[in-house]
Design a protein around this motif. Sequence first.
Motif, mmCIF file in Angstrom:
data_model
loop_
_atom_site.group_PDB
_atom_site.id
_atom_site.type_symbol
_atom_site.label_atom_id
_atom_site.label_comp_id
_atom_site.label_asym_id
_atom_site.label_seq_id
_atom_site.Cartn_x
_atom_site.Cartn_y
_atom_site.Cartn_z
ATOM 1 N N UNK A 40 -20.910 -4.155 -3.222
ATOM 2 C CA UNK A 40 -22.221 -4.657 -2.828
ATOM 3 C C UNK A 40 -22.055 -5.392 -1.505
ATOM 4 N N UNK A 41 -22.817 -4.965 -0.507
ATOM 5 C CA UNK A 41 -22.620 -5.449 0.856
ATOM 6 C C UNK A 41 -23.903 -6.025 1.448
ATOM 7 N N UNK A 42 -23.758 -7.054 2.260
ATOM 8 C CA UNK A 42 -24.838 -7.579 3.097
ATOM 9 C C UNK A 42 -24.276 -7.712 4.504
ATOM 10 N N UNK A 43 -24.984 -7.170 5.483
ATOM 11 C CA UNK A 43 -24.494 -7.249 6.860
ATOM 12 C C UNK A 43 -25.621 -6.913 7.831
ATOM 13 N N UNK A 44 -25.366 -7.213 9.086
ATOM 14 C CA UNK A 44 -26.269 -6.819 10.175
ATOM 15 C C UNK A 44 -25.915 -5.395 10.580
ATOM 16 N N UNK A 45 -26.914 -4.549 10.692
ATOM 17 C CA UNK A 45 -26.648 -3.203 11.190
ATOM 18 C C UNK A 45 -26.186 -3.292 12.638
ATOM 19 N N UNK A 46 -25.450 -2.282 13.072
ATOM 20 C CA UNK A 46 -24.738 -2.345 14.352
ATOM 21 C C UNK A 46 -25.075 -1.153 15.249
ATOM 22 N N UNK A 47 -24.576 -1.223 16.476
ATOM 23 C CA UNK A 47 -24.745 -0.106 17.400
ATOM 24 C C UNK A 47 -23.694 0.961 17.106
ATOM 25 N N UNK A 48 -23.978 2.162 17.508
ATOM 26 C CA UNK A 48 -23.065 3.286 17.290
ATOM 27 C C UNK A 48 -21.719 3.073 17.976
ATOM 28 N N UNK A 49 -21.711 2.382 19.089
ATOM 29 C CA UNK A 49 -20.473 2.158 19.841
ATOM 30 C C UNK A 49 -19.459 1.311 19.078
ATOM 31 N N UNK A 50 -19.924 0.529 18.116
ATOM 32 C CA UNK A 50 -19.019 -0.346 17.359
ATOM 33 C C UNK A 50 -18.539 0.292 16.055
ATOM 34 N N UNK A 51 -19.043 1.454 15.711
ATOM 35 C CA UNK A 51 -18.731 2.098 14.434
ATOM 36 C C UNK A 51 -17.879 3.349 14.649
ATOM 37 N N UNK A 52 -17.436 3.960 13.555
ATOM 38 C CA UNK A 52 -16.612 5.164 13.641
ATOM 39 C C UNK A 52 -16.954 6.109 12.498
ATOM 40 N N UNK A 53 -16.616 7.373 12.709
ATOM 41 C CA UNK A 53 -16.762 8.392 11.670
ATOM 42 C C UNK A 53 -15.676 8.181 10.628
ATOM 43 N N UNK A 54 -16.034 8.365 9.361
ATOM 44 C CA UNK A 54 -15.058 8.265 8.282
ATOM 45 C C UNK A 54 -15.337 9.336 7.236
ATOM 46 N N UNK A 55 -14.313 9.643 6.460
ATOM 47 C CA UNK A 55 -14.438 10.538 5.305
ATOM 48 C C UNK A 55 -13.399 10.100 4.285
ATOM 49 N N UNK A 56 -13.668 10.357 3.032
ATOM 50 C CA UNK A 56 -12.804 9.894 1.946
ATOM 51 C C UNK A 56 -12.194 11.072 1.204
ATOM 52 N N UNK A 57 -10.983 10.893 0.699
ATOM 53 C CA UNK A 57 -10.307 11.929 -0.090
ATOM 54 C C UNK A 57 -10.477 11.713 -1.584
ATOM 55 N N UNK A 58 -10.291 10.469 -2.038
ATOM 56 C CA UNK A 58 -10.254 10.191 -3.476
ATOM 57 C C UNK A 58 -11.609 9.849 -4.078
ATOM 58 N N UNK A 59 -12.535 9.372 -3.270
ATOM 59 C CA UNK A 59 -13.807 8.901 -3.811
ATOM 60 C C UNK A 59 -15.006 9.567 -3.153
ATOM 61 N N UNK A 60 -16.069 9.667 -3.937
ATOM 62 C CA UNK A 60 -17.389 10.087 -3.469
ATOM 63 C C UNK A 60 -18.196 8.808 -3.277
ATOM 64 N N UNK A 61 -18.960 8.728 -2.212
ATOM 65 C CA UNK A 61 -19.820 7.567 -1.955
ATOM 66 C C UNK A 61 -21.261 7.872 -2.351
ATOM 67 N N UNK A 62 -21.856 6.953 -3.101
ATOM 68 C CA UNK A 62 -23.305 6.919 -3.282
ATOM 69 C C UNK A 62 -23.735 5.630 -2.605
#
Length: 139
Positions: A40-62
């Motif tokens: 469970x997360x609370x945060x300020x949304x960010x610009x694209x320049x500060x983020x990165x692409x990710x993918x997971x092997x072991x888990x599915x994200x909902x």
Amino acid sequence: MYRDLHPKFNRAFTYLKEAPLITMQPGKYEIEGDDIFLLLQEYQTKSEETQFWEAHHRYIDIQYMVQGSERMRYACVEELQQTEDFLAEKDYIVLKGNGHDFVVQEGAFALFLPQDAHMPCLYDKQPALIKKAVIKVKR
């Protein structure tokens, strides 16, 4: 509609429906040990320049939007280039490339399977405080 896609999805979606997410504090909550858990997360949304692409092997994200909305990006893993080795302890790979944008509104969710690269946490029109429930379901 999505409950039958994975044997543990019924439990995950039931938890999202029944848990008092809006009043819960951010943190990790076990649902079924390390097979299903909530971040469970609370945060300020960010610009694209500060983020990165990710993918997971072991888990599915909902990724369920409890409060607010955020823009996310999506692409097939095979369409991107891996930039770092797989980080086993954090279950993700870092990628680069282009993809498609969509907005997840309050009360909606995005589902990311292992072949789905994603870049969450982006602001839509301007940075905003959001609350998001990420259910991790072991493959």
